[in-house]
Write a protein that holds these residues in place. Structure first.
Motif, PDB file in Angstrom:
ATOM      1  N   ARG A  73      11.199  -1.341   4.317  1.00 22.26           N
ATOM      2  CA  ARG A  73      12.185  -2.024   4.831  1.00 22.26           C
ATOM      3  C   ARG A  73      13.139  -2.623   3.220  1.00 22.26           C
ATOM      4  NH1 ARG A  73      14.016  -6.240   8.566  1.00 22.26           N
ATOM      5  NH2 ARG A  73      14.693  -8.264   7.550  1.00 22.26           N
ATOM      6  N   ILE A  74      14.480  -2.288   3.712  1.00 22.14           N
ATOM      7  CA  ILE A  74      15.423  -2.781   2.722  1.00 22.14           C
ATOM      8  C   ILE A  74      15.720  -4.100   3.000  1.00 22.14           C
ATOM      9  CG2 ILE A  74      17.711  -2.252   1.611  1.00 22.14           C
ATOM     10  CD1 ILE A  74      17.213   0.792   2.299  1.00 22.14           C
ATOM     11  N   THR A  90      -2.142  -4.542   5.846  1.00 23.44           N
ATOM     12  CA  THR A  90      -3.252  -5.034   5.125  1.00 23.44           C
ATOM     13  C   THR A  90      -2.437  -5.347   3.769  1.00 23.44           C
ATOM     14  OG1 THR A  90      -3.888  -2.875   4.420  1.00 23.44           O
ATOM     15  CG2 THR A  90      -5.154  -3.978   6.417  1.00 23.44           C
ATOM     16  N   ARG A  91      -1.498  -4.518   3.189  1.00 26.68           N
ATOM     17  CA  ARG A  91      -0.702  -4.839   2.244  1.00 26.68           C
ATOM     18  C   ARG A  91       0.396  -4.951   2.212  1.00 26.68           C
ATOM     19  NH1 ARG A  91      -4.925  -4.623  -2.271  1.00 26.68           N
ATOM     20  NH2 ARG A  91      -6.709  -4.054  -1.447  1.00 26.68           N
ATOM     21  N   ILE A  92       1.100  -5.748   1.222  1.00 29.96           N
ATOM     22  CA  ILE A  92       2.755  -5.969   1.313  1.00 29.96           C
ATOM     23  C   ILE A  92       3.029  -5.209  -0.070  1.00 29.96           C
ATOM     24  CG2 ILE A  92       4.816  -7.144   1.261  1.00 29.96           C
ATOM     25  CD1 ILE A  92       3.628  -9.006   3.496  1.00 29.96           C
ATOM     26  N   ILE A  93       3.678  -4.261  -0.182  1.00 29.87           N
ATOM     27  CA  ILE A  93       4.170  -3.779  -1.453  1.00 29.87           C
ATOM     28  C   ILE A  93       5.645  -4.030  -1.684  1.00 29.87           C
ATOM     29  CG2 ILE A  93       3.907  -1.935  -3.161  1.00 29.87           C
ATOM     30  CD1 ILE A  93       1.605  -0.835  -1.530  1.00 29.87           C
ATOM     31  N   VAL A  94       6.012  -4.772  -2.838  1.00 33.02           N
ATOM     32  CA  VAL A  94       7.458  -4.997  -3.156  1.00 33.02           C
ATOM     33  C   VAL A  94       7.584  -3.985  -4.194  1.00 33.02           C
ATOM     34  CG1 VAL A  94       9.129  -6.335  -4.264  1.00 33.02           C
ATOM     35  CG2 VAL A  94       7.726  -7.363  -2.519  1.00 33.02           C
ATOM     36  N   LEU A 101       3.119  -2.269   4.106  1.00 33.24           N
ATOM     37  CA  LEU A 101       4.812  -2.496   4.268  1.00 33.24           C
ATOM     38  C   LEU A 101       5.449  -2.530   3.132  1.00 33.24           C
ATOM     39  CD1 LEU A 101       5.797  -5.619   6.718  1.00 33.24           C
ATOM     40  CD2 LEU A 101       7.013  -4.988   4.774  1.00 33.24           C
ATOM     41  N   LEU A 102       6.064  -1.752   2.969  1.00 40.89           N
ATOM     42  CA  LEU A 102       7.051  -1.566   1.813  1.00 40.89           C
ATOM     43  C   LEU A 102       8.409  -2.266   1.817  1.00 40.89           C
ATOM     44  CD1 LEU A 102       6.476   2.041   0.751  1.00 40.89           C
ATOM     45  CD2 LEU A 102       4.951   0.236   0.372  1.00 40.89           C
ATOM     46  N   PRO A 123       6.253   9.334   1.041  1.00 38.88           N
ATOM     47  CA  PRO A 123       6.440  10.037   2.193  1.00 38.88           C
ATOM     48  C   PRO A 123       7.283   9.125   3.480  1.00 38.88           C
ATOM     49  CG  PRO A 123       4.317   9.663   2.096  1.00 38.88           C
ATOM     50  CD  PRO A 123       4.749   8.965   0.764  1.00 38.88           C
ATOM     51  N   LEU A 124       8.440   8.501   3.509  1.00 36.87           N
ATOM     52  CA  LEU A 124       8.996   7.880   4.165  1.00 36.87           C
ATOM     53  C   LEU A 124       9.748   8.528   5.126  1.00 36.87           C
ATOM     54  CD1 LEU A 124      10.026   4.705   1.973  1.00 36.87           C
ATOM     55  CD2 LEU A 124       7.861   5.208   3.160  1.00 36.87           C
ATOM     56  N   LYS A 125       9.610   8.432   6.648  1.00 37.68           N
ATOM     57  CA  LYS A 125      10.363   9.146   7.486  1.00 37.68           C
ATOM     58  C   LYS A 125      11.538   8.224   8.148  1.00 37.68           C
ATOM     59  CE  LYS A 125       7.805  12.891   7.091  1.00 37.68           C
ATOM     60  NZ  LYS A 125       8.426  14.036   6.338  1.00 37.68           N
TER      61      LYS A 125
END
Length: 326
Positions: free
Chosen positions: A164-165, A185-189, A238-239, A256-258
Motif C-alpha cells: 500500500r502507498i 503476521t508482519r507489517i513492514i514500513v 503487509l508492506l 515481487p509486487l503484482k
C-alpha cells in the motif's frame, strides 16, 4: 451470506459518535444502527428505538448488541428483548472503538452473533493501553510465549498480502480495516526517511495491532529481504510505502509486487489534488506510469469496503491540472 446485524446502544450521543468513527476507519456499513437514550427520555423510549432498529435489518435472527454500560438503561432494555432470542442474539457491554472495528471485520467470515461476541472480547480488552508503558500490567508468560511463537519465522517464502502507498503509513485504517482483511503476521514500513527517524520508527512500532509485529526498513533492506527471506519465511506481510518512488525502487530492485493499493498521498507544494485523498506531482505521475510498465496493477481504495477507483482516470485529471499550472 446475510451479515449479522449490529446495534450500538448508549446513554447520550456516544453510540452515534462511535458509529461515525467506525465508518471513518472501516467504511460505511450496512445493517448497523445506533440507538441512544436522550436525557429527556425513559426506558420505553429506547425500547421502541431498539425494536425499530431491529426491524430494519435484513437478518433479524442474528443480532449483536454492543452497549456502553452493563446495568444501565440501554443495557436493561436490550436485555429484556434479548431474553426471547438468547439462542441467537448476543450482548457485549463496554463498547469501545477496537471492539466495533473487530466486530465489523468478523462479520465478513462469521455468521452468528454468538461467535462474533466471543471473538471480539479480547480485542476490546487489548485496545486499553497505557503510557508510560511501565504502568501497563505485565503480559502473562503464556500469552507472551504464544505471541512470540506466532511471530517466529517459519520455513518457506514470505507472502505479500498487501502493498500500500499511504503517506500516513501505519494509522487507523491500516491497523484495523486492512489488517482484519489481510490478516498479516508482519507489517513492514519501507522507507529510507522513516528508518532514519527514531521517533517515527518507535511510534509506528507502538501503533501495530495486537499480535502483529511492525518493522521499519530502508528500501535496500526490503530488496535484500525479498531476495533472501529466511528471517521472514512463512510470514504474511503487509508492506507500507510512503511514496510511489519508494515503491518503484522496491519493485525494480526485485520485490515481487503484482498489485499496489493506493490509499493516500498528501498534498504539498507543487502537487495537485484531483480527489480528496490523492495529490500528485509530475514525478508521481511519471512514477506510476513506470510501475505500470513493470507490470504492476493498482487498487485505489482507502478501506477494503470501498469500491475500486480507476488510477488512470484520476491521474489524467491530475495531469490536466498540472498542465493548467504551467
Amino acid at each position: 451470506m446475510k451479515m449479522v446485524g449490529i446495534i450500538l446502544a448508549s446513554h447520550g450521543e456516544f453510540a452515534n459518535g462511535i458509529l461515525q468513527s467506525g465508518s471513518m476507519i472501516f467504511g460505511e456499513q450496512e445493517n448497523v444502527k445506533a440507538v441512544i437514550l436522550k436525557p429527556s427520555e425513559g426506558p420505553d423510549d429506547i425500547k421502541a428505538k431498539l425494536q425499530e432498529a431491529i426491524a430494519s435489518f435484513d437478518n433479524q435472527d442474528e443480532v449483536l448488541f454492543l452497549v456502553d454500560l452493563w446495568g444501565g438503561t440501554p443495557f436493561n432494555q436490550v436485555n429484556n428483548l434479548f431474553e426471547e432470542h438468547k439462542d441467537k442474539w448476543a450482548i457485549v457491554s463496554g463498547l469501545n472503538l477496537p471492539m466495533l472495528i473487530e466486530a465489523y471485520g468478523s462479520r465478513m467470515t462469521m455468521e452468528s452473533a454468538h461467535e462474533i461476541a466471543a471473538h471480539i472480547l479480547e480485542t476490546a480488552k487489548d485496545g486499553v493501553k497505557i503510557r508510560p508503558e511501565e504502568l501497563q500490567p505485565k503480559e502473562a508468560p503464556k500469552a507472551a510465549a504464544a505471541a512470540s511463537s506466532a511471530n517466529a519465522g517459519q520455513p518457506g517464502k514470505m507472502e505479500y498480502g498487501l502493498a500500500r502507498i499511504d503517506s500516513r503509513l501505519l494509522h487507523g485504517q491500516v491497523a484495523t480495516a486492512w489488517s482484519k482483511s489481510i490478516n498479516p503476521t508482519r507489517i513492514i514500513v519501507v522507507s529510507d526517511a522513516v528508518a532514519k527517524d527514531e521517533l517515527r520508527t518507535n511510534l509506528i512500532k507502538q501503533a501495530a495491532p495486537a499480535g502483529i509485529k511492525a518493522h521499519v526498513v530502508p528500501v535496500e533492506q526490503m530488496i535484500k529481504i525479498a531476495k533472501d527471506d529466511k528471517h521472514f519465511g512463512g510470514q504474511k506481510a503487509l508492506l507500507l510505502f510512503e511514496t510511489p518512488q519508494d515503491a518503484l525502487r522496491a519493485v525494480e530492485g526485485g520485490v515481487p509486487l503484482k498489485e499496489i493499493n493506493v490509499g493516500s498521498m498528501s498534498h504539498s507544494a507543487g502537487k495537485v489534488q484531483p480527489n480528496q485523498v490523492l495529490a500528485f506531482s509530475q514525478d508521481d505521475i511519471d512514477t506510476f506510469h513506470k510501475l505500470a510498465e513493470d507490470g504492476v496493477q493498482f487498487d485505489v481504495r482507502k478501506v477494503p469496503s470501498d469500491g475500486r477507483g480507476n488510477l488512470d482516470d484520476i491521474m489524467k485529471k491530475a495531469q490536466e491540472m498540472l498542465n493548467e499550472q504551467k
